[in-house]
Design a protein around this motif. Structure first.
Motif, short mmCIF file in Angstrom:
data_model
loop_
_atom_site.label_atom_id
_atom_site.label_comp_id
_atom_site.label_asym_id
_atom_site.label_seq_id
_atom_site.Cartn_x
_atom_site.Cartn_y
_atom_site.Cartn_z
N VAL A 1 0.85 -1.18 0.00
CA VAL A 1 0.00 0.00 0.00
C VAL A 1 0.89 1.23 0.00
CG1 VAL A 1 -1.73 1.29 1.28
CG2 VAL A 1 -1.83 -1.21 1.24
N VAL A 2 0.83 1.97 -1.10
CA VAL A 2 1.54 3.24 -1.15
C VAL A 2 0.58 4.28 -0.62
CG1 VAL A 2 2.69 4.94 -2.61
CG2 VAL A 2 2.96 2.49 -3.10
N ASN A 3 0.71 4.58 0.67
CA ASN A 3 -0.20 5.54 1.29
C ASN A 3 0.32 6.96 1.06
OD1 ASN A 3 -2.51 6.25 2.88
ND2 ASN A 3 -1.13 6.59 4.62
N LYS A 4 -0.47 7.93 1.42
CA LYS A 4 -0.15 9.35 1.19
C LYS A 4 0.04 9.59 -0.31
CE LYS A 4 1.94 9.78 5.74
NZ LYS A 4 2.86 10.47 6.64
N ALA A 5 -0.82 8.94 -1.08
CA ALA A 5 -0.73 9.06 -2.53
C ALA A 5 -1.12 10.46 -3.00
CB ALA A 5 -1.62 8.00 -3.19
N ASP A 6 -1.58 11.29 -2.06
CA ASP A 6 -1.86 12.69 -2.41
C ASP A 6 -0.56 13.48 -2.50
OD1 ASP A 6 -1.68 12.07 0.35
OD2 ASP A 6 -2.59 14.00 0.91
N ARG A 7 0.53 12.86 -2.12
CA ARG A 7 1.82 13.56 -2.15
C ARG A 7 2.59 13.26 -3.42
NH1 ARG A 7 4.14 13.27 3.94
NH2 ARG A 7 2.46 14.47 4.90
N ASP A 8 3.51 14.16 -3.74
CA ASP A 8 4.36 13.96 -4.92
C ASP A 8 5.18 12.69 -4.74
OD1 ASP A 8 3.44 16.23 -6.04
OD2 ASP A 8 5.14 17.49 -5.43
N GLY A 9 5.39 12.02 -5.86
CA GLY A 9 6.31 10.89 -5.82
C GLY A 9 5.64 9.54 -5.61
#
Ligand SMILES: Nc1nc2c(ncn2[C@@H]2O[C@H](COP(=O)(O)OP(=O)(O)OP(=O)(O)O)[C@@H](O)[C@H]2O)c(=O)[nH]1
Ligand SMILES: [Mg+2]
Length: 340
Positions: free
Chosen positions: A213-221
């Protein structure tokens, strides 16, 4: 602890206290726990966590009612959003009308009171909902720590009728391996930046993940992190064997109430559950888990009995025979073990 049916405790009360000596009506407690009585659930977890004298009786009373809960582990570096994701998963599971247990396990840090309290505050989200049990477990000071107490607490929640139990632990050192050995499905959380993907590979997290799970997908990168993970997956590992499960890589924004990717995580967990069942891997994992637990208990018991042996006359006699050349240490050790 609130009266609405939520068990929230940051840690067990002091061992050996008044409560430890009070006689416990274990069967009644288990019956109450099975009806979803949060106080009974909390008390049973305290009993197993404290390694109370009633532990054996508790384990025996729980056994017939266990084996149905689906155990989902969440691990990842500090701050990637494990607690936030856990909270979002609880909400989504409740929306599917499932009963949920949460164990927030802090592997060892004696300085983590704040973090646990933080979890607790965020978990208040679910206060008042009788279908959720939440328990923070601190393993500090406990011999055997996380590996010992968590499976017992899991059984309590399982017997209490939880359809799903979520276990959150920080991915440092051994803990992610321990969580993977407990869970049917292990979620490894990473966040963009922080070189998390690379760290994951280093820590061997790649091997324990059933789902990334790539969380904080609202962030760049976030997309770069997904690519990094995909690249590392392409390098091989057990999932590349035919018929094996290939851990999906999903993006989430756990802090958002809607459109956060959490439902897809649940769908993939369900797919994994089906794969575990159809491939036989699920049964194998549970069987290995139980075998390790039996070994650990047997070893602990042996160590305890060896403690009684230390300085005993029987050991002295064996030692004298070795000194006199009438026996050798190996034979003497066999004889000692046979006497235990
Ligand atoms: N922008 C953004 N922030 C998030 C997201 N998920 C969690 N956070 C924030 O990240 C911080 C850490 O989240 P936690 O859920 O406490 O992380 P954790 O992994 O449980 O942390 P530890 O238990 O201390 O290891 C909090 O301030 C959250 O609000 C997300 O998807 N996007
Ligand atoms: Mg947390």
């Amino acid at each position: 602890m609130s009266s609405e049916g939520i068990a929230v405790q940051t840690e067990a009360p002091t061992r050996g206290g008044r409560r430890g000596r009070r006689a416990t009506d274990v069967p009644a407690l288990v019956e109450r726990a099975r009806t979803g009585d949060a106080r009974a659930v909390a008390r049973l977890i305290s009993l197993v966590e404290d390694a109370s004298p009633a532990l054996r009786e508790v384990a025996a009373a729980l056994a017939p009612h266990t084996g149905s809960a689906q155990v989902i582990g969440l691990t990842g570096s500090p701050g990637v959003g494990k607690s936030t994701t856990t909270t979002a998963l609880v909400r989504a599971l409740r929306a599917r009308d499932l009963r949920v247990g949460v164990l927030a396990v802090d592997p060892s840090s004696p300085f983590s009171g704040g973090a646990l309290l933080g979890d607790r505050v965020r978990m208040q989200d679910h206060a008042g909902d009788g279908g959720v049990f939440i328990r923070s477990m601190a393993s500090r000071g406990h011999l055997g720590g996380l590996s010992w107490a968590t499976p017992q607490a899991l059984r309590v929640l399982d017997a209490a009728g939880c359809d799903v139990v979520l276990i959150e632990t920080v991915g440092v050192g051994q803990s992610e391996l321990e969580i993977a050995s407990l869970a049917d499905t292990t979620l490894v959380l990473v966040a963009p930046g922080m070189g998390d993907g690379i760290q994951a590979a280093k820590a061997g997290i790649l091997e324990v993940a059933d789902l990334f799970v790539v969380n904080k997908a609202d962030r760049d990168g976030a997309d770069q992190t997904v690519r990094d993970l995909r690249y590392m997956q392409s390098l091989g590992g057990r999932h590349s064997e035919p018929g094996h499960w290939r851990p999906p890589i999903l993006k989430t924004v756990a802090s958002r109430d809607t459109d956060n990717g959490i439902d897809e995580v649940l769908d993939r967990i369900e797919q994994h559950r089906q794969w575990l069942e159809s491939s036989g891997e699920g049964h194998m994992r549970r069987s290995e888990r139980a075998a390790r637990e039996i070994e650990a208990i047997a070893l602990a018991s042996l160590r305890e009995r060896m403690g009684d042996v230390h300085g005993s006359a029987a050991l002295g006699a064996l030692a004298d025979r070795v000194v006199a050349g009438e026996s050798d240490p190996y034979r003497a050790a066999d004889e000692l073990l046979a006497q235990l």
